[in-house]
Design an enzyme around this catalytic site. Structure first.
Site, PDB file in Angstrom:
ATOM      1  N   ASP A  45      47.031  19.942  -1.973  1.00 14.82           N
ATOM      2  CA  ASP A  45      45.959  20.558  -1.205  1.00 14.82           C
ATOM      3  C   ASP A  45      45.792  19.766   0.088  1.00 14.82           C
ATOM      4  O   ASP A  45      46.207  18.602   0.174  1.00 14.82           O
ATOM      5  CB  ASP A  45      44.666  20.524  -2.034  1.00 14.82           C
ATOM      6  CG  ASP A  45      43.572  21.383  -1.425  1.00 14.82           C
ATOM      7  OD1 ASP A  45      43.896  22.261  -0.607  1.00 14.82           O
ATOM      8  OD2 ASP A  45      42.397  21.161  -1.772  1.00 14.82           O
TER       9      ASP A  45
ATOM     10  N   ASP B 133      41.510  18.962  -5.710  1.00 15.49           N
ATOM     11  CA  ASP B 133      40.205  18.417  -6.077  1.00 15.49           C
ATOM     12  C   ASP B 133      39.149  19.481  -6.323  1.00 15.49           C
ATOM     13  O   ASP B 133      38.054  19.171  -6.773  1.00 15.49           O
ATOM     14  CB  ASP B 133      39.709  17.456  -4.999  1.00 15.49           C
ATOM     15  CG  ASP B 133      39.552  18.131  -3.632  1.00 15.49           C
ATOM     16  OD1 ASP B 133      39.880  19.327  -3.523  1.00 15.49           O
ATOM     17  OD2 ASP B 133      39.115  17.472  -2.685  1.00 15.49           O
TER      18      ASP B 133
ATOM     19  N   ASP C 222      41.734  24.660  -7.536  1.00 15.15           N
ATOM     20  CA  ASP C 222      43.009  24.065  -7.926  1.00 15.15           C
ATOM     21  C   ASP C 222      43.228  24.022  -9.436  1.00 15.15           C
ATOM     22  O   ASP C 222      44.336  23.746  -9.892  1.00 15.15           O
ATOM     23  CB  ASP C 222      43.095  22.624  -7.400  1.00 15.15           C
ATOM     24  CG  ASP C 222      43.018  22.550  -5.892  1.00 15.15           C
ATOM     25  OD1 ASP C 222      43.629  23.409  -5.240  1.00 15.15           O
ATOM     26  OD2 ASP C 222      42.343  21.654  -5.375  1.00 15.15           O
TER      27      ASP C 222
END
Length: 893
Positions: free
Chosen positions: A328, A636, A640
């Site tokens: 990410d 996080d 996700d």
């Protein structure tokens, strides 16, 4: 209906049959609650300890040992049977402790839901439990609220919502209830909607609930999380394959021995059954689960010291095998903290702002020279505008700075600190008289402050808006000149250039006010334009080096983000992720237009996925895995979680990561530092190397035992080793050197070689040949000892068997020196470089002496003479010379 964002608010209200002023009646709300159910996330079936325990016995090797125990018991060999059962119980308990973890992901999702909600019921505001919210309820939204359900906005005043947990966007989204969007608009662009679990940063509004519980976006993620199957790591798959292969070998060899003994020698069935049991025990590496656990546990401890917390032991080695890291952007590659990166002062002064995040450490540099407050009037006024036309504040909690208010405004306060100002002192000194608030229509904010006895108006906002309201401009030398069209054009060119680098650009202006300004219809006019600030969520300073090391180790780093394409490209360039090529950067919209087959064809070229949804992330992971990659996924946010669970290795951020991401992940980074992943990869590779050494060491004993027992059975010398002898070798004397390999130092090239080839496990062709050659070498020594005792000295079967037993233990202990490095001489790596291994040799020989001299009756053995013991020890040491010759010849394992 999922496309509520594509309808006008009036039509949504009509479809849901609700009055936006009165809300639902209590009676109607009760009926809808019965129809739609409570606004909660469903909890999947939890995996119990009993489930884990049962799974431990779904293993070929365990089943073989169960049959061996039953046969031993049926033949009256109670001691052997009990020994095997004890080992089975120990293996099962260790397996449960290693693998069992509670599935708390859905519980964490439930915690994110708001405990209460303010709604209109029976024409009046009412606070109710969030779980009682139903479709059609009118939510009353205020700053600081966590949103209890998905809803379509019907009105909003300066409403900003933090949706980073769902979309990955680091900047709060400005909401617009009047917008009517295309049905295909991605989640991040649905500015007329609010979603369960997100929270309001600023403003207020009303919204009509359109989805609750599992029908919300959060609920869809929870459903995906429940459906995602736990993926086995490469090590687990290798050990499963190894177990099946050993099982097949055991059955084949036992069948050959049984058939040969019965047909050629007409041996008694009891003897044949006991020989088969001995073969089964000899072939199964009973100590392997314990040793693998020890090696992994040691690496877990080492990784924890480097800020990587491991939730599942097998994930340690899995990370070392990773070929792709899908990461990410927000909060992982970047800090998730807006930062002013540069200033531009008319007409051509660029100021670089160093530092990142909300830390006040950093400088303002112009042509390498540091600038501070009270040195340039133009800069001083811009800093005052940034500080005074600002409603954010920064507080320190537990050593971390936290933002109260808009992150963009907080970044401006940090800018002032870097220039040497104390924002709170400035605000106290220059009293605010009035505020002209920011709105989406005005795109600017102003405050009137008393500055040294003069009333001054300070403004910040969209540059094009401020330029339209400005008539003059302050130059670098402090002179104020007319702002003509040419100068405006130059400023707008700078704005466009900064925006092309994914910077969010703010303009600043001021005006001195005279008497009677309160009576002016529009005090925000005739402004003096001061300059521009470019802001972004910057990469963490250590990330570029971490990305470089990952590439050097043969690992592909791929950014997967919900943020805009331009922002993703800018960050990728800064951290060293290549973005050149036709398919280097792909958006979520482009993904939607691709079939799975098309994605499979181009995914090797992609380096950045932008504007993606949770469904996209899971699809990306599947495509890489289909290509044969071992995928590590970092993240996080709630967005996700499903992909973290689906990936071979899920890595969550410890500080900023949501509970959902942490519970779905295998590894948690305590410092939220992408660079820690590289350190964890190194430890993972060391773990695999050491596990492979330990496995080959243990299996070398198994091969030698099988060859020896099989040979003795074929020539009808009797039972060479009792099951108790074999269990003692496999679990006691061999276990200590194998455990010491857990702390074996890393090979020098561990981070300069590519990940091991997909499909290449612990047992490849070279490893199998190695085991056969070592097995034959040790068997020659063992069988030679037996022959010397029985036929050379006529000492009888028991004494000869005891000699062979001693030779097997001694040869294996000496062989452990060879396995410390499979391809380098023991002299090169150093005899004393692993002191724990030397200690394990001492303990191993002590255990061998216990079995021969203190309790030989337990094993069906007898004590041997010290002279014979000395001869066996010296002869067994020859295995080191055999291996040194192989390494010198350059045959690699």
């Amino acid at each position: 209906m999922a496309e509520w964002h594509s309808l006008p608010a009036e039509e949504v209200l009509e479809k849901l049959a609700v009055d936006p002023v009165k809300g639902l009646s209590s009676a109607e709300a009760e009926q809808r609650l019965a129809r739609y159910g409570r606004n909660v996330l469903e909890e999947g079936k939890k995996r119990t300890i009993l489930d884990s325990l049962v799974d431990q016995f779904k293993n070929v090797l365990v089943i073989i040992l169960i049959f061996a125990a039953l046969i031993s018991y049926a033949l009256g060999e109670t001691v052997d049977a009990l020994a095997i059962v004890a080992i089975l119980i120990l293996m099962a308990v260790m397996g449960v402790v290693q693998e069992h973890r509670a599935e708390k992901a859905l519980e964490a999702l439930k915690k994110l839901a708001a405990p209460t909600a303010r709604v209109l019921r029976d024409g009046a505001p009412r606070e109710i439990p969030a779980e009682d919210v139903v479709p059609g309820d009118i939510l009353v939204l205020e700053e600081g609220d966590r949103i209890p359900a998905d809803a379509r906005l019907v009105e909003a005043v300066d409403l900003y919502v933090d949706e980073s947990m769902l979309t990955g966007e680091s900047v709060p989204v400005h909401k617009d209830p009047s917008a009517v969007l295309d049905a295909s608009a991605p989640l991040a662009e649905r500015v007329n909607m609010v979603f369960m679990g997100t929270h309001i940063v600023r403003g207020r509004g009303k919204a009509v609930v359109v989805a609750t519980g599992m029908d919300t976006v959060m609920g869809r993620i929870a459903g995906m999380l429940g459906e995602a199957e736990e993926e086995k790591t490469p090590l687990q798959r290798d050990l499963d394959v190894l177990g099946r292969k050993i099982g097949i070998i055991v059955l084949v060899v036992a069948a050959v021995l049984f058939a040969t003994g019965y047909i050629l020698h007409e041996a008694p069935l009891v003897e044949l059954f006991m020989a088969s049991v001995a073969l089964a025990v000899a072939a199964v590496p009973e100590g392997l689960p314990a040793i693998v656990t020890v090696v992994l546990a040691v690496n877990v401890w080492k990784m924890a010291k480097r800020n990587a917390i491991v939730r599942r032991l097998a994930a340690v080695e899995g990370l070392g095998a990773a070929t792709v890291i899908c990461t990410d952007k927000t909060g992982t590659l970047t800090r998730n903290e807006m930062t002013v990166r540069e200033l531009w002062l008319p007409l051509n002064l660029r100021i670089t702002v160093t530092g990142s995040g909300y830390s006040p450490e950093g400088e303002l540099l112009a042509d390498g020279a540091r600038l501070r407050a009270n040195e340039r009037r133009q800069l001083d006024l811009l800093l005052l505008s940034a500080t005074l036309a600002n409603n954010a504040s920064l507080v320190t909690e537990n050593g971390d700075r936290k933002v109260l208010g808009d992150p963009l405004e907080a970044a401006l306060l940090v800018l002032a600190e870097k220039a040497g100002l104390d924002p709170e002192s400035v605000r106290t000194r220059y009293e605010r008289i009035r505020e002209l608030a920011f709105t989406s229509a005005r795109k600017m904010m102003s405050t009137v402050n008393m500055v040294d006895g003069r009333l001054m108006l300070f403004s910040k906002g969209a540059p094009e808006v401020l330029l339209e309201r400005s008539t003059r401009v302050m130059l670098e030398d402090g002179r104020i000149v007319e702002l003509d069209d040419e100068v405006k054009g130059r400023i707008l060119e700078v704005v466009e250039e900064m925006a092309s680098r994914a910077l969010r650009v703010l303009g600043f202006a001021y005006r001195e006010l005279g008497d009677g300004w309160e009576d002016e219809e529009d005090p925000e006019r005739n402004l003096v334009f001061l300059g521009l600030a470019g802001l972004m969520d910057p990469p963490r300073p250590e990330v570029p080096e971490a990305v470089r090391r990952a590439h050097e180790a043969g690992i592909r780093v791929v950014m997967v983000t919900g943020d805009h394409k331009a922002t993703a490209i800018a960050v990728a360039k800064e951290v060293g992720i290549p973005v050149e090529g036709l398919y280097a950067v792909i958006t979520g919209k482009e993904l939607d237009e691709m079939s799975d087959d098309q994605l499979y064809e181009i995914i090797e070229e992609v380096r950045v996925f932008a504007r993606v949804t949770p469904e996209h992330k899971a699809r990306i992971v599947k495509a890489y895995k289909k290509r044969g990659h071992v995928v590590a996924m970092t993240g996080d946010g709630v967005n996700d979680a499903s992909a973290l669970k689906l990936a071979d290795i899920g890595i969550a951020m410890g500080k900023r990561g949501t509970d959902v991401a942490k519970e779905a992940a295998d590894i948690i980074l305590a410092d939220d530092n992408f660079a820690t992943i590289v350190a964890a990869v190194e430890e993972g590779r060391v773990a695999f190397d050491n596990i492979r050494k330990a496995v080959l060491y243990l299996l070398s004993a198994n091969f030698a035992e099988v060859i020896s027992v099989f040979t003795a059975g074929i020539v009808r010398w009797g039972l060479l080793f009792t099951p108790a002898m074999l269990l003692w070798i496999n679990l006691v004397t061999d276990a200590f050197p194998a455990a010491a390999m857990a702390v074996e130092p890393p090979e020098p090239d561990v981070m300069r070689r590519p990940p091991r080839r997909v499909g290449k496990g612990i047992m490849d062709r070279r490893a199998l040949l190695y085991l056969l050659y070592i097995g034959v070498a040790i068997s020659i020594l063992v069988l030679g000892s037996y022959i010397a005792g029985r036929f050379g000295m006529n000492a009888g079967h028991v004494y000869a068997s005891s000699l062979a037993f001693t030779a097997m233990m001694a040869a294996e202990l000496f062989h452990s020196f060879n396995v410390r490095s499979l391809n380098h001489s023991i002299l090169r790596i150093g005899l004393t470089s692993n002191t724990k291994h030397l200690l394990s040799i001492v303990v191993g020989f002590a255990m061998a002496l216990v079995s021969i001299y203190l309790a030989p009756w337990v094993f069906g053995a007898t004590s041997i003479s010290l002279e014979h013991l000395a001869v066996i020890v010296v002869a067994s040491a020859a295995i080191i010379l055999v291996e040194e010759a192989r390494k010198r010849l350059g045959y690699r394992i």
